[in-house]
Design a protein around this motif. Structure first.
Motif, PDB file in Angstrom:
ATOM      1  N   ARG A   9       0.860  -1.187   0.000  1.00  0.00           N
ATOM      2  CA  ARG A   9       0.000   0.000   0.000  1.00  0.00           C
ATOM      3  C   ARG A   9       0.896   1.237   0.000  1.00  0.00           C
ATOM      4  NH1 ARG A   9      -2.508   3.578   3.805  1.00  0.00           N
ATOM      5  NH2 ARG A   9      -4.699   4.044   3.309  1.00  0.00           N
ATOM      6  N   ALA A  10       0.711   2.070  -0.990  1.00  0.00           N
ATOM      7  CA  ALA A  10       1.514   3.278  -1.093  1.00  0.00           C
ATOM      8  C   ALA A  10       0.603   4.496  -1.194  1.00  0.00           C
ATOM      9  CB  ALA A  10       2.440   3.210  -2.306  1.00  0.00           C
ATOM     10  N   THR A  11       0.879   5.498  -0.366  1.00  0.00           N
ATOM     11  CA  THR A  11       0.182   6.781  -0.417  1.00  0.00           C
ATOM     12  C   THR A  11       1.237   7.885  -0.372  1.00  0.00           C
ATOM     13  OG1 THR A  11      -0.023   7.121   1.976  1.00  0.00           O
ATOM     14  CG2 THR A  11      -1.698   5.735   0.914  1.00  0.00           C
ATOM     15  N   SER A  12       0.787   9.112  -0.344  1.00  0.00           N
ATOM     16  CA  SER A  12       1.732  10.223  -0.226  1.00  0.00           C
ATOM     17  C   SER A  12       2.352  10.287   1.168  1.00  0.00           C
ATOM     18  CB  SER A  12       1.025  11.549  -0.534  1.00  0.00           C
ATOM     19  OG  SER A  12      -0.028  11.776   0.394  1.00  0.00           O
ATOM     20  N   GLU A  13       1.805   9.520   2.118  1.00  0.00           N
ATOM     21  CA  GLU A  13       2.291   9.544   3.498  1.00  0.00           C
ATOM     22  C   GLU A  13       3.121   8.325   3.874  1.00  0.00           C
ATOM     23  OE1 GLU A  13      -1.504  12.080   5.256  1.00  0.00           O
ATOM     24  OE2 GLU A  13      -1.514   9.892   5.371  1.00  0.00           O
ATOM     25  N   THR A  14       2.772   7.157   3.319  1.00  0.00           N
ATOM     26  CA  THR A  14       3.477   5.928   3.685  1.00  0.00           C
ATOM     27  C   THR A  14       3.605   4.988   2.490  1.00  0.00           C
ATOM     28  OG1 THR A  14       1.430   4.805   4.352  1.00  0.00           O
ATOM     29  CG2 THR A  14       2.644   5.978   6.089  1.00  0.00           C
ATOM     30  N   ASP A  15       4.583   4.110   2.579  1.00  0.00           N
ATOM     31  CA  ASP A  15       4.771   3.025   1.609  1.00  0.00           C
ATOM     32  C   ASP A  15       5.025   1.758   2.421  1.00  0.00           C
ATOM     33  OD1 ASP A  15       5.487   1.253  -0.380  1.00  0.00           O
ATOM     34  OD2 ASP A  15       6.831   2.634  -1.406  1.00  0.00           O
ATOM     35  N   ASP A  70      -1.295   3.271   9.286  1.00  0.00           N
ATOM     36  CA  ASP A  70      -1.327   2.604   7.980  1.00  0.00           C
ATOM     37  C   ASP A  70      -0.836   1.165   8.051  1.00  0.00           C
ATOM     38  OD1 ASP A  70      -2.283   5.021   7.148  1.00  0.00           O
ATOM     39  OD2 ASP A  70      -0.724   5.405   5.655  1.00  0.00           O
ATOM     40  N   VAL A  71       0.108   0.876   8.945  1.00  0.00           N
ATOM     41  CA  VAL A  71       0.497  -0.525   9.156  1.00  0.00           C
ATOM     42  C   VAL A  71      -0.697  -1.299   9.714  1.00  0.00           C
ATOM     43  CG1 VAL A  71       1.941  -2.100  10.513  1.00  0.00           C
ATOM     44  CG2 VAL A  71       2.968  -0.124   9.387  1.00  0.00           C
ATOM     45  N   GLY A  72      -1.461  -0.679  10.601  1.00  0.00           N
ATOM     46  CA  GLY A  72      -2.677  -1.323  11.107  1.00  0.00           C
ATOM     47  C   GLY A  72      -3.668  -1.615  10.001  1.00  0.00           C
ATOM     48  N   ILE A  73      -3.815  -0.669   9.076  1.00  0.00           N
ATOM     49  CA  ILE A  73      -4.711  -0.865   7.934  1.00  0.00           C
ATOM     50  C   ILE A  73      -4.274  -2.076   7.109  1.00  0.00           C
ATOM     51  CG2 ILE A  73      -5.390   0.102   5.701  1.00  0.00           C
ATOM     52  CD1 ILE A  73      -5.356   2.879   7.073  1.00  0.00           C
ATOM     53  N   VAL A  74      -3.002  -2.122   6.763  1.00  0.00           N
ATOM     54  CA  VAL A  74      -2.501  -3.194   5.890  1.00  0.00           C
ATOM     55  C   VAL A  74      -2.520  -4.534   6.607  1.00  0.00           C
ATOM     56  CG1 VAL A  74      -0.568  -3.977   4.468  1.00  0.00           C
ATOM     57  CG2 VAL A  74      -1.118  -1.543   4.567  1.00  0.00           C
ATOM     58  N   LEU A  75      -2.163  -4.554   7.884  1.00  0.00           N
ATOM     59  CA  LEU A  75      -2.206  -5.813   8.633  1.00  0.00           C
ATOM     60  C   LEU A  75      -3.635  -6.331   8.728  1.00  0.00           C
ATOM     61  CD1 LEU A  75      -0.727  -7.985  10.243  1.00  0.00           C
ATOM     62  CD2 LEU A  75      -0.971  -6.538  12.275  1.00  0.00           C
ATOM     63  N   GLY A  76      -4.588  -5.439   8.955  1.00  0.00           N
ATOM     64  CA  GLY A  76      -5.988  -5.856   8.987  1.00  0.00           C
ATOM     65  C   GLY A  76      -6.438  -6.427   7.660  1.00  0.00           C
ATOM     66  N   GLN A  77      -6.077  -5.764   6.566  1.00  0.00           N
ATOM     67  CA  GLN A  77      -6.437  -6.256   5.236  1.00  0.00           C
ATOM     68  C   GLN A  77      -5.796  -7.610   4.966  1.00  0.00           C
ATOM     69  OE1 GLN A  77      -5.095  -2.960   2.839  1.00  0.00           O
ATOM     70  NE2 GLN A  77      -7.015  -1.837   3.060  1.00  0.00           N
ATOM     71  N   ALA A  78      -4.557  -7.779   5.422  1.00  0.00           N
ATOM     72  CA  ALA A  78      -3.856  -9.054   5.219  1.00  0.00           C
ATOM     73  C   ALA A  78      -4.532 -10.176   6.008  1.00  0.00           C
ATOM     74  CB  ALA A  78      -2.397  -8.922   5.632  1.00  0.00           C
ATOM     75  N   LEU A  79      -4.964  -9.875   7.238  1.00  0.00           N
ATOM     76  CA  LEU A  79      -5.663 -10.888   8.029  1.00  0.00           C
ATOM     77  C   LEU A  79      -6.947 -11.312   7.330  1.00  0.00           C
ATOM     78  CD1 LEU A  79      -6.054 -12.578  10.598  1.00  0.00           C
ATOM     79  CD2 LEU A  79      -7.172 -10.588  11.618  1.00  0.00           C
ATOM     80  N   ARG A  80      -7.712 -10.348   6.866  1.00  0.00           N
ATOM     81  CA  ARG A  80      -8.966 -10.665   6.181  1.00  0.00           C
ATOM     82  C   ARG A  80      -8.713 -11.538   4.953  1.00  0.00           C
ATOM     83  NH1 ARG A  80     -14.248  -8.048   5.342  1.00  0.00           N
ATOM     84  NH2 ARG A  80     -13.683  -6.351   6.731  1.00  0.00           N
ATOM     85  N   GLN A  81      -7.682 -11.188   4.194  1.00  0.00           N
ATOM     86  CA  GLN A  81      -7.368 -11.958   2.983  1.00  0.00           C
ATOM     87  C   GLN A  81      -6.897 -13.360   3.324  1.00  0.00           C
ATOM     88  OE1 GLN A  81      -5.091  -9.890  -0.110  1.00  0.00           O
ATOM     89  NE2 GLN A  81      -3.925 -11.751  -0.476  1.00  0.00           N
ATOM     90  N   ALA A  82      -6.031 -13.474   4.323  1.00  0.00           N
ATOM     91  CA  ALA A  82      -5.471 -14.782   4.688  1.00  0.00           C
ATOM     92  C   ALA A  82      -6.535 -15.734   5.222  1.00  0.00           C
ATOM     93  CB  ALA A  82      -4.364 -14.599   5.722  1.00  0.00           C
TER      94      ALA A  82
END
Length: 198
Positions: A9-15, A70-82
């Protein structure tokens, strides 16, 4: 069946680039640029028996907020996908975890309904340079993007480091229980509705 996810996930704030394996051995390779947060994510992986890799670059010259959230966002999305359709999991997990004077309780329902109930007062605003309010921000982002109901309650504690670490470890243990395959319900979605998608 592998229960893994790899997301970027890449935005203007984090990658952020993250890999999650729900059936791991608790290994972590975490580099977010926020030392205390790296320590907490490593504890989450170890006590949740998750294999977790996180590489994050964020606008730390502003503060840690965007990176942690944003790490929380991506980790949550990864859990849902897994988890896929969540067939055969226990669904619920809970843990009451002591760490010295701190005592934290976490309860999880992998319900498809995102919610965070947070009752964790911190007596100090910072742990080193880390803002203690970011612990709640992380878990909110994680819960809402994972689609889980998460309750975290502090039963006792005064040392901010101990309080934060007890919360991460309690969530890790509750999550480990909730995602664990249930041998008595193999292949069954643990819901009378037949779906855990909200």
């Amino acid at each position: 069946m592998t229960r893994q996810a790899t997301l970027a996930r890449a935005t203007s704030e984090t990658d952020i680039r993250l890999t999650l394996d729900l059936d791991g051995r608790g290994s972590a390779d975490v580099a977010t640029g926020v030392g205390f947060f790296d320590h907490m994510l490593t504890a989450l992986a170890r006590h949740g028996l998750l294999d977790l890799t996180v590489a994050a670059k964020g606008d730390l010259h502003i503060d840690d907020h965007h990176t942690v959230e944003d790490v929380g966002i991506v980790l949550g999305q990864a859990l849902r996908q897994a988890l896929g359709d969540k067939r055969g999991i226990r669904r619920y997990g809970q843990c009451l975890l002591p760490m010295d004077e701190a005592l934290a309780e976490a309860a999880i329902d992998i319900s498809g309904r995102p919610f965070l109930a947070w009752s964790v007062p911190f007596q100090r605003p910072k742990i080193g340079t880390f803002d203690t309010e970011l612990v709640e921000e992380f878990f909110r982002a994680f819960a809402f993007n994972a689609g889980i109901t998460l309750h975290v309650t502090l039963k006792a504690g005064s040392n901010a480091h101990h309080v934060a670490e007890a919360c991460f470890k309690a969530v890790a243990r509750a999550l480990r229980m909730a995602v664990e395959p249930d041998p008595r319900a193999a292949g069954v979605i643990p819901s009378t509705k037949g779906s855990l998608e909200g």
